[in-house]
Design a protein around this motif. Sequence first.
Motif, short mmCIF file in Angstrom:
data_model
loop_
_atom_site.label_atom_id
_atom_site.label_comp_id
_atom_site.label_asym_id
_atom_site.label_seq_id
_atom_site.Cartn_x
_atom_site.Cartn_y
_atom_site.Cartn_z
N ASP A 19 0.80 -1.17 0.00
CA ASP A 19 0.02 0.03 0.12
C ASP A 19 0.65 1.24 -0.13
OD1 ASP A 19 -2.60 -1.62 -0.22
OD2 ASP A 19 -2.85 -1.21 1.97
N ARG A 20 2.08 1.28 0.84
CA ARG A 20 2.92 2.62 0.69
C ARG A 20 3.39 2.37 -0.67
NH1 ARG A 20 6.89 1.93 5.29
NH2 ARG A 20 6.76 -0.28 4.94
N ALA A 21 3.92 1.39 -1.31
CA ALA A 21 4.56 1.42 -2.51
C ALA A 21 3.47 1.94 -3.64
CB ALA A 21 4.70 0.25 -3.29
N ARG A 22 2.00 1.70 -3.50
CA ARG A 22 1.13 2.26 -4.47
C ARG A 22 0.96 3.85 -4.20
NH1 ARG A 22 -1.52 -3.00 -2.58
NH2 ARG A 22 -1.28 -4.44 -4.71
N ARG A 23 0.72 4.20 -2.94
CA ARG A 23 0.80 5.60 -2.69
C ARG A 23 2.07 6.33 -3.51
NH1 ARG A 23 -1.21 3.79 2.27
NH2 ARG A 23 0.83 4.13 3.38
N PHE A 24 3.08 5.95 -3.23
CA PHE A 24 4.45 6.67 -3.71
C PHE A 24 4.63 6.29 -5.25
CE2 PHE A 24 8.91 6.81 -4.83
CZ PHE A 24 9.33 8.15 -4.29
N TYR A 25 4.53 5.23 -5.80
CA TYR A 25 4.77 5.11 -7.20
C TYR A 25 3.47 5.26 -7.86
CZ TYR A 25 9.24 3.40 -5.89
OH TYR A 25 10.69 3.06 -5.58
N GLY A 26 2.31 4.99 -7.47
CA GLY A 26 1.01 5.05 -8.16
C GLY A 26 0.41 6.56 -8.09
N ASP A 27 0.13 7.04 -6.68
CA ASP A 27 -0.53 8.08 -6.33
C ASP A 27 0.65 9.61 -6.73
OD1 ASP A 27 -2.39 6.90 -5.82
OD2 ASP A 27 -2.18 7.06 -3.77
N LEU A 28 1.78 9.48 -6.12
CA LEU A 28 2.87 10.46 -6.17
C LEU A 28 3.50 10.52 -7.55
CD1 LEU A 28 4.35 10.99 -2.72
CD2 LEU A 28 2.94 12.38 -4.02
N LEU A 29 3.98 9.25 -8.12
CA LEU A 29 4.73 9.33 -9.39
C LEU A 29 3.72 9.16 -10.64
CD1 LEU A 29 7.93 7.51 -8.56
CD2 LEU A 29 7.20 9.96 -8.18
N ARG A 83 5.86 18.31 -6.26
CA ARG A 83 4.64 17.62 -5.66
C ARG A 83 5.53 16.62 -4.54
NH1 ARG A 83 2.33 13.42 -9.97
NH2 ARG A 83 1.59 15.12 -10.62
N LEU A 84 6.55 16.24 -4.82
CA LEU A 84 7.18 15.29 -3.88
C LEU A 84 7.32 16.07 -2.45
CD1 LEU A 84 9.57 13.17 -5.77
CD2 LEU A 84 7.64 12.51 -4.83
N GLU A 85 7.90 17.24 -2.51
CA GLU A 85 8.31 17.80 -1.36
C GLU A 85 6.98 18.55 -0.76
OE1 GLU A 85 10.91 20.91 -2.92
OE2 GLU A 85 12.65 19.60 -2.67
#
Length: 121
Positions: A19-29, A83-85
């Motif tokens: 789920d954390r991978a989905r938020r980072f790689y999916g939602d953020l990237l 976006r990341l910051e």
Amino acid sequence: MAIIGLDHIQIAIPAGGEDRARRFYGDLLGMHEVPKPDNLSPTGCWFERGGVSLHIGVDPEFVPARKAHPAFLVDDLASLRTRLETANIETHDDKPVEGYARFFTFDPFGNRVEFMQRGET
């Protein structure tokens, strides 16, 4: 025989990190999750975007990759950095590479990730 391309990049995460991978790689990237083949482990997740395939696998003895890393080419490096910051993800510069603007960050598991944009130094 010649190498003709790159099929995918694989990185490791600890158990339960999907789920954390989905938020980072999916939602953020903005990568899109794609189904894994049924005959592979049910853990982990796969993403694609712009011809790039990222396979995220669960490693029971996970250790973050602090030096080895994927380097993603992007078309708007400044917006991605903002976006990341804004999401409280630290970014940092490194030595310049001619012909590119770039920065590094770490994913939620401590894996190093680089983002690059061509045409800038």
